[in-house]
Design an enzyme around this catalytic site. Structure first.
Site, short mmCIF file in Angstrom:
data_model
loop_
_atom_site.label_atom_id
_atom_site.label_comp_id
_atom_site.label_asym_id
_atom_site.label_seq_id
_atom_site.Cartn_x
_atom_site.Cartn_y
_atom_site.Cartn_z
N ARG A 31 -18.92 -7.03 -13.51
CA ARG A 31 -19.09 -7.33 -12.07
C ARG A 31 -17.94 -8.15 -11.48
NH1 ARG A 31 -24.50 -8.13 -13.82
NH2 ARG A 31 -25.73 -6.26 -13.37
N LYS A 73 -6.36 -3.53 -1.98
CA LYS A 73 -6.92 -2.17 -2.07
C LYS A 73 -6.75 -1.70 -3.51
CE LYS A 73 -6.50 -0.12 2.51
NZ LYS A 73 -5.80 0.90 3.32
N GLU A 75 8.49 2.66 2.83
CA GLU A 75 7.44 1.71 3.25
C GLU A 75 8.08 0.50 3.93
OE1 GLU A 75 4.30 2.45 3.17
OE2 GLU A 75 4.01 3.91 1.57
N LYS A 78 2.52 -7.87 5.78
CA LYS A 78 1.27 -7.33 5.23
C LYS A 78 0.23 -8.45 5.12
CE LYS A 78 -1.00 -4.21 2.25
NZ LYS A 78 -0.96 -3.12 1.31
N GLU A 131 -9.95 -3.20 6.79
CA GLU A 131 -9.46 -2.11 7.64
C GLU A 131 -10.48 -1.64 8.66
OE1 GLU A 131 -6.74 0.57 5.64
OE2 GLU A 131 -7.32 2.18 6.97
N ARG A 145 -5.48 -3.15 10.33
CA ARG A 145 -4.87 -2.76 9.06
C ARG A 145 -4.51 -1.28 9.02
NH1 ARG A 145 -6.46 -4.73 2.92
NH2 ARG A 145 -4.86 -3.48 1.90
N ASN A 189 -0.79 2.51 8.08
CA ASN A 189 -0.79 3.93 7.71
C ASN A 189 0.12 4.78 8.59
OD1 ASN A 189 -2.65 3.97 5.49
ND2 ASN A 189 -4.20 3.37 6.97
N HIS A 247 1.29 8.20 7.51
CA HIS A 247 0.51 8.59 6.34
C HIS A 247 -0.40 9.79 6.58
CE1 HIS A 247 2.11 4.88 4.82
NE2 HIS A 247 1.41 4.92 3.70
N HIS A 255 -0.08 12.42 3.72
CA HIS A 255 -1.14 12.83 2.79
C HIS A 255 -1.27 14.35 2.78
CE1 HIS A 255 -3.01 8.58 3.18
NE2 HIS A 255 -2.14 8.63 2.20
N HIS A 297 5.14 9.71 -2.83
CA HIS A 297 4.40 9.22 -1.67
C HIS A 297 5.36 8.73 -0.57
CE1 HIS A 297 1.25 7.30 0.64
NE2 HIS A 297 1.86 6.14 0.55
P1 NAD Z 1 4.13 4.55 -9.88
O1 NAD Z 1 3.24 3.44 -10.21
O2 NAD Z 1 3.78 5.90 -10.37
O3 NAD Z 1 5.60 4.20 -10.36
C1 NAD Z 1 6.63 5.12 -10.13
C2 NAD Z 1 7.42 5.43 -11.42
O4 NAD Z 1 8.27 4.32 -11.71
C3 NAD Z 1 6.54 5.61 -12.64
O5 NAD Z 1 7.12 6.60 -13.45
C4 NAD Z 1 6.63 4.25 -13.32
O6 NAD Z 1 6.39 4.31 -14.70
C5 NAD Z 1 8.06 3.89 -13.06
N1 NAD Z 1 8.38 2.47 -13.06
C6 NAD Z 1 7.65 1.47 -12.53
N2 NAD Z 1 8.35 0.33 -12.57
C7 NAD Z 1 9.52 0.61 -13.16
C8 NAD Z 1 10.67 -0.16 -13.45
N3 NAD Z 1 10.77 -1.44 -13.11
N4 NAD Z 1 11.70 0.44 -14.08
C9 NAD Z 1 11.63 1.77 -14.39
N5 NAD Z 1 10.60 2.56 -14.09
C10 NAD Z 1 9.55 1.98 -13.48
O7 NAD Z 1 4.31 4.70 -8.29
P2 NAD Z 1 4.39 3.66 -7.10
O8 NAD Z 1 5.21 4.32 -6.08
O9 NAD Z 1 4.74 2.32 -7.55
O10 NAD Z 1 2.88 3.59 -6.60
C11 NAD Z 1 2.22 4.74 -6.14
C12 NAD Z 1 0.74 4.48 -6.21
O11 NAD Z 1 0.43 3.37 -5.39
C13 NAD Z 1 -0.10 5.63 -5.74
O12 NAD Z 1 -1.17 5.81 -6.62
C14 NAD Z 1 -0.62 5.16 -4.37
O13 NAD Z 1 -1.87 5.71 -4.05
C15 NAD Z 1 -0.71 3.69 -4.59
N6 NAD Z 1 -0.64 2.88 -3.37
C16 NAD Z 1 -1.57 1.92 -3.22
C17 NAD Z 1 -1.53 1.10 -2.10
C18 NAD Z 1 -2.52 -0.01 -1.97
O14 NAD Z 1 -2.57 -0.64 -0.91
N7 NAD Z 1 -3.30 -0.30 -2.99
C19 NAD Z 1 -0.51 1.26 -1.16
C20 NAD Z 1 0.44 2.25 -1.36
C21 NAD Z 1 0.38 3.07 -2.48
N1 GLY Z 2 -1.17 0.54 2.06
C1 GLY Z 2 -2.01 0.36 3.19
C2 GLY Z 2 -2.91 -0.81 3.09
O1 GLY Z 2 -2.83 -1.58 2.17
O2 GLY Z 2 -3.74 -0.97 3.92
#
Ligand code: NAD
Ligand code: GLY
Length: 356
Positions: free
Chosen positions: A118, A140, A182, A224, A234, A238, A242, A245, A249, A262
């Site tokens: 939990r 998130k 971003e 942010k 949101e 917030r 997007n 986005h 998407h 992305h």
């Molecule tokens: P990711 O986590 O897949 O990382 C991208 C690539 O870089 C991967 O292959 C990873 O292994 C590699 N990598 C990471 N750090 C590294 C480093 N320092 N050196 C070498 N390689 C490295 O992708 P991302 O773009 O970081 O994140 C995308 C994800 O984030 C998606 O799932 C998306 O939905 C999510 N997201 C969440 C939010 C949120 O608010 N929670 C916002 C935007 C995106």
């Molecule tokens: N990435 C959008 C949010 O965190 O709301």
């Protein structure tokens, strides 16, 4: 080192930004408190950064769990595998999960933290630019479902975020560019000064100048944090995060996740949103050109995939999480550095936009 706070009353937390932040063992241990650390990372990031972290935390008897690299592992299957690992190792409520990786690791670890017994504390150590300026901040957390991305999740805030700019030196250029999308987004929704800074410092940022990196990461986290503090779950404000986005998407879903990163899809989405804003008499042609140029300058795409039609866009956009009562809602720039959520864009306007 720079520091700022996400202000959420008793759930407030600090973000530390700087070179070698990860070597600040004392600060890390302070935020782990009396808990036992369990580091979650992936097969790409772990060989680079895990051992250093394990060494720093050796007095706390840390555990680590490594998952394969990829968006497809942000799943209920891996949520279950991590939970099983924690149970097998008798991890109780005095466990602190540490997400060491990009947004995939951060979102998955955060969701396990939200649910395990939990809720246990967790710390974000984002290692991609995208996760440093966006996903590690704001709480998130989610996993994907075969029927939709991020469809199962929770709002759950970390204890602290440690952003080590040195980790960007191992990041592939394409991933860095995706993170820049971003960063540009923050300039467009909130901060014309940041936008101008990005225009003037392309070389510095692409060569990973420490000052430039710290400047943009701090400003993005600051924006942010301001937005999240006002609208954590949101209900309104917030949603502005997007921008681009809704289109993005649709591109990601149509092309297959991972084909376009992305951030790349967001880049094209921002160009489409700006063009749509121009057609609604909000942005001038010159402003749209300035936005498109900046996106191109950071080696990001500005045009839609050649095999995507307006019907593809409409089909995916009708499933967007922001929609209300079947109406597709868009975040559009209403002036340079200001955005609004609009719900009066007709399907015909979308068709005309995509056709051109
Ligand atoms: P990711 O986590 O897949 O990382 C991208 C690539 O870089 C991967 O292959 C990873 O292994 C590699 N990598 C990471 N750090 C590294 C480093 N320092 N050196 C070498 N390689 C490295 O992708 P991302 O773009 O970081 O994140 C995308 C994800 O984030 C998606 O799932 C998306 O939905 C999510 N997201 C969440 C939010 C949120 O608010 N929670 C916002 C935007 C995106
Ligand atoms: N990435 C959008 C949010 O965190 O709301």
């Amino acid at each position: 080192m720079l520091e700022l706070t996400v202000n959420l009353d008793e759930r407030s937390y600090p973000i530390f930004i700087g070179k070698s932040v990860l070597q600040d063992k004392g600060r890390l241990i302070h935020h782990i408190g009396d808990s036992r650390p369990v580091i979650i990372s992936n097969e790409t990031v772990a060989p680079l950064y895990l051992q250093g972290l394990l060494d720093s935390l050796s007095d706390l008897n840390p555990l680590s769990f490594i998952i394969p690299d990829g968006e497809q592992y942000k799943s209920l299957t891996w949520f279950e595998k991590i939970s099983a690992f924690l149970l097998e190792n008798n991890c109780g409520r005095d466990t602190c999960l540490i997400a060491l990786g990009g947004g995939v690791i951060g979102d998955l670890t955060g969701f396990v933290a939200a649910c395990y017994q939990r809720g246990v504390p967790f710390i974000q150590i984002p290692t991609t630019l995208l996760s440093q300026v966006d996903s590690s901040v704001g709480g998130k957390t989610a996993v994907n479902h075969p029927l939709g991305k991020n469809m199962i999740g929770a709002f759950y805030q970390p204890q602290a975020v440690f952003i080590d700019t040195l980790s960007l030196h191992t990041l592939p250029e394409r991933e860095f560019a995706a993170g820049m999308a971003e960063v540009i987004k923050y300039g467009l929704i909130y901060d014309t000064e940041l936008f101008s800074y990005l225009e003037k410092n392309i070389k510095e940022l692409q060569s990973l100048s420490e000052d430039a990196l710290q400047h943009i990461i701090f400003r993005c986290c600051e924006i942010k944090a301001l937005i999240v503090a006002q609208d954590e779950k949101e209900h309104g404000l917030r949603a502005l995060l997007n921008l681009g986005h809704t289109f993005a998407h649709a591109i990601e879903a149509q092309m297959g996740y991972g084909v376009w990163l992305h951030g790349e899809a967001v880049a094209t989405g921002m160009v489409l949103a700006s063009e749509l804003a121009h057609r609604r008499n909000d942005l001038s042609r010159t402003q749209v050109q300035r936005i498109t140029q900046l996106i191109a300058d950071y080696s990001l795409p500005t045009t839609i995939p050649s095999n995507m039609t307006s019907e593809h866009f409409l089909m995916h956009m009708r499933k967007d999480k922001k929609n209300k009562k079947g109406t597709i809602r868009f975040i559009l720039p209403t002036q340079f550095g200001r955005c609004e959520l609009v719900d009066d864009v007709s399907d015909e306007q979308v068709r005309e936009l995509i056709a051109q």
